[in-house]
Write a protein that holds these residues in place. Structure first.
Motif, PDB file in Angstrom:
ATOM      1  N   ALA A 146       0.849  -1.191   0.000  1.00  0.00           N
ATOM      2  CA  ALA A 146       0.000   0.000   0.000  1.00  0.00           C
ATOM      3  C   ALA A 146       0.886   1.244   0.000  1.00  0.00           C
ATOM      4  CB  ALA A 146      -0.929   0.013   1.209  1.00  0.00           C
ATOM      5  N   ILE A 147       0.265   2.397  -0.243  1.00  0.00           N
ATOM      6  CA  ILE A 147       0.957   3.688  -0.210  1.00  0.00           C
ATOM      7  C   ILE A 147       0.125   4.666   0.605  1.00  0.00           C
ATOM      8  CG2 ILE A 147       1.786   5.662  -1.560  1.00  0.00           C
ATOM      9  CD1 ILE A 147       2.118   3.751  -3.940  1.00  0.00           C
ATOM     10  N   LEU A 148       0.764   5.378   1.525  1.00  0.00           N
ATOM     11  CA  LEU A 148       0.137   6.475   2.250  1.00  0.00           C
ATOM     12  C   LEU A 148       0.527   7.756   1.531  1.00  0.00           C
ATOM     13  CD1 LEU A 148      -1.411   7.621   4.695  1.00  0.00           C
ATOM     14  CD2 LEU A 148       0.749   7.607   5.965  1.00  0.00           C
ATOM     15  N   LEU A 274      -4.952   6.148   1.352  1.00  0.00           N
ATOM     16  CA  LEU A 274      -4.246   4.877   1.340  1.00  0.00           C
ATOM     17  C   LEU A 274      -4.533   4.247  -0.020  1.00  0.00           C
ATOM     18  CD1 LEU A 274      -2.472   3.160   3.219  1.00  0.00           C
ATOM     19  CD2 LEU A 274      -4.495   1.808   3.763  1.00  0.00           C
ATOM     20  N   ILE A 275      -3.492   4.068  -0.812  1.00  0.00           N
ATOM     21  CA  ILE A 275      -3.626   3.497  -2.147  1.00  0.00           C
ATOM     22  C   ILE A 275      -3.242   2.021  -2.071  1.00  0.00           C
ATOM     23  CG2 ILE A 275      -2.838   3.616  -4.547  1.00  0.00           C
ATOM     24  CD1 ILE A 275      -2.106   6.556  -4.046  1.00  0.00           C
ATOM     25  N   SER A 276      -4.174   1.148  -2.459  1.00  0.00           N
ATOM     26  CA  SER A 276      -3.905  -0.292  -2.393  1.00  0.00           C
ATOM     27  C   SER A 276      -4.062  -0.914  -3.773  1.00  0.00           C
ATOM     28  CB  SER A 276      -4.847  -0.978  -1.400  1.00  0.00           C
ATOM     29  OG  SER A 276      -6.186  -0.905  -1.850  1.00  0.00           O
ATOM     30  N   PRO A 277      -3.270  -1.916  -4.090  1.00  0.00           N
ATOM     31  CA  PRO A 277      -3.335  -2.539  -5.417  1.00  0.00           C
ATOM     32  C   PRO A 277      -4.609  -3.339  -5.609  1.00  0.00           C
ATOM     33  CG  PRO A 277      -1.849  -3.756  -4.003  1.00  0.00           C
ATOM     34  CD  PRO A 277      -2.256  -2.536  -3.238  1.00  0.00           C
ATOM     35  N   GLU A 278      -4.995  -3.474  -6.868  1.00  0.00           N
ATOM     36  CA  GLU A 278      -6.211  -4.212  -7.222  1.00  0.00           C
ATOM     37  C   GLU A 278      -5.882  -5.696  -7.304  1.00  0.00           C
ATOM     38  OE1 GLU A 278      -8.580  -4.227 -11.225  1.00  0.00           O
ATOM     39  OE2 GLU A 278      -8.989  -2.323 -10.233  1.00  0.00           O
ATOM     40  N   ARG A 279      -5.789  -6.329  -6.139  1.00  0.00           N
ATOM     41  CA  ARG A 279      -5.484  -7.754  -6.077  1.00  0.00           C
ATOM     42  C   ARG A 279      -6.677  -8.512  -5.498  1.00  0.00           C
ATOM     43  NH1 ARG A 279       0.163  -7.054  -2.876  1.00  0.00           N
ATOM     44  NH2 ARG A 279       1.326  -5.893  -4.458  1.00  0.00           N
ATOM     45  N   LYS A 280      -6.752  -9.783  -5.844  1.00  0.00           N
ATOM     46  CA  LYS A 280      -7.825 -10.618  -5.289  1.00  0.00           C
ATOM     47  C   LYS A 280      -7.614 -10.826  -3.790  1.00  0.00           C
ATOM     48  CE  LYS A 280      -9.113 -13.130  -9.471  1.00  0.00           C
ATOM     49  NZ  LYS A 280      -9.228 -14.446 -10.122  1.00  0.00           N
ATOM     50  N   VAL A 281      -6.344 -10.967  -3.402  1.00  0.00           N
ATOM     51  CA  VAL A 281      -6.015 -11.158  -1.991  1.00  0.00           C
ATOM     52  C   VAL A 281      -5.280  -9.926  -1.507  1.00  0.00           C
ATOM     53  CG1 VAL A 281      -4.813 -12.576  -0.305  1.00  0.00           C
ATOM     54  CG2 VAL A 281      -5.845 -13.643  -2.316  1.00  0.00           C
ATOM     55  N   LYS A 282      -5.899  -9.177  -0.589  1.00  0.00           N
ATOM     56  CA  LYS A 282      -5.281  -7.966  -0.051  1.00  0.00           C
ATOM     57  C   LYS A 282      -4.635  -8.285   1.292  1.00  0.00           C
ATOM     58  CE  LYS A 282      -8.079  -4.340  -2.165  1.00  0.00           C
ATOM     59  NZ  LYS A 282      -8.815  -5.177  -3.100  1.00  0.00           N
ATOM     60  N   HIS A 283      -3.581  -7.548   1.608  1.00  0.00           N
ATOM     61  CA  HIS A 283      -2.950  -7.716   2.904  1.00  0.00           C
ATOM     62  C   HIS A 283      -3.948  -7.305   3.986  1.00  0.00           C
ATOM     63  CE1 HIS A 283      -0.064  -7.508   6.121  1.00  0.00           C
ATOM     64  NE2 HIS A 283       0.874  -7.985   5.315  1.00  0.00           N
ATOM     65  N   PRO A 284      -4.086  -8.103   5.054  1.00  0.00           N
ATOM     66  CA  PRO A 284      -5.065  -7.771   6.102  1.00  0.00           C
ATOM     67  C   PRO A 284      -4.808  -6.430   6.773  1.00  0.00           C
ATOM     68  CG  PRO A 284      -3.608  -9.568   6.794  1.00  0.00           C
ATOM     69  CD  PRO A 284      -3.393  -9.372   5.330  1.00  0.00           C
TER      70      PRO A 284
END
Length: 302
Positions: A146-148, A274-284
């Protein structure tokens, strides 16, 4: 769907790190012909070439870089699993890699990121601070979870990711007690022709403040531009002029730098994403930090 062969992935990683099949074969004690065949099988299963061939050298292409990012993540998880079992630990130790844009105040980053240890005190937090452009490149190849950031993902970005607004706040202006007492009565017009410190070229903070000054017809005397916001605070503390910071951290600024508030405005604001990647499994940790971050804005303690 063809299942991924992890031996092929390991061979690919070895070739990428060695820079050639010949060097990788020496390290792995496998014939170059066998290694070349394994790489070809992996490329066929993925449907893409992973390297650009330049003479005897193999140069990772864009797809190759993405694949290597995933490979490294898979290998890191495998190492963590082995270490957890060796240590007879019942708690799996997570690794959470996050990028932070370099204009965000350190105290906000600290108060935001420390929440992750409430989720799992054994988590391994890996933080990289630089420009959004560099961080997005690392997010694209799975080096970051992720990115802050103080700005969202650019609209035309080819990177598949989500923008999560954590919160927003106004901007507070500070100076030494003597200067603040002189300027607070007629704020913000009192800032006209006053010595002022501003964020570095190209930052969202800088553009917002300059636009606001233009709207209210105020022209401060800008005597310093800093990429590191802490440096502007030290100059302000020393009495050289006025500086600004997000209102959410104003209590910290007053206590840490012994300055007073000149004034506040909500006409301009600081946004935190908070920018998060478009993945099927995200980090908790991503979902956990989103919730904790919003609570930070509802009950600011900074």
């Amino acid at each position: 769907m063809t299942r991924l062969n992890y031996h092929h992935l390991q061979y690919f990683s070895a070739i990428a790190n060695a820079g050639s099949i010949a060097k990788a074969s020496e390290r792995l004690h496998i014939t170059p012909q066998t290694l070349s065949a394994q790489l070809h099988t992996l490329e066929e299963s993925l449907g893409y070439q992973l390297f650009d061939r330049r003479g005897k050298k193999l140069i990772l292409n864009d797809i190759g870089n993405i694949t290597l990012g995933y490979a490294n993540e898979i290998f890191n998880l495998g190492d963590e699993l082995v270490n957890s079992i060796k240590n007879h630990s019942t708690d799996f130790s997570f690794r959470f890699s996050i990028g932070v844009t370099d204009v965000i105040a350190k105290v906000f980053s600290f108060n935001f990121l420390r929440e992750v240890y409430k989720m799992d005190e054994n988590i391994k937090l890996v933080c990289k601070e630089t420009s959004l452009e560099v961080l997005l490149a690392e997010l694209a190849i799975n080096k970051l979870d992720a990115i802050l950031s103080d700005t969202p993902l650019p609209i035309n970005s080819p990177i598949k990711a989500y923008n999560h607004l954590i919160g927003k706040c106004g901007v507070t202006f500070f100076a030494t007690a003597q200067i603040a007492d002189q300027l607070s009565c007629n704020f913000p017009q009192s800032l006209n022709n006053q010595r002022f410190f501003i964020a570095g070229e190209g930052t969202n903070q800088r553009m917002n403040i300059l636009s606001w000054f233009d709207q209210i017809n105020v022209t401060p005397l800008i005597i310093g531009e800093f990429d590191d916001s802490v440096l502007s605070k030290y100059f302000g503390q020393a009495g050289y002029g006025v500086f600004s910071a997000p209102t959410i951290i104003e209590n910290h600024v007053i206590e840490q730098f012994n300055v007073k508030i000149v004034g506040r405005t909500t006409d301009i604001h600081e946004d935190f994403y908070l920018i998060s990647p478009e993945r099927k499994v995200k980090h908790p940790a991503v979902q956990y930090l989103l919730s904790a971050g919003k609570q930070l804005f509802n009950n600011p303690i900074i």
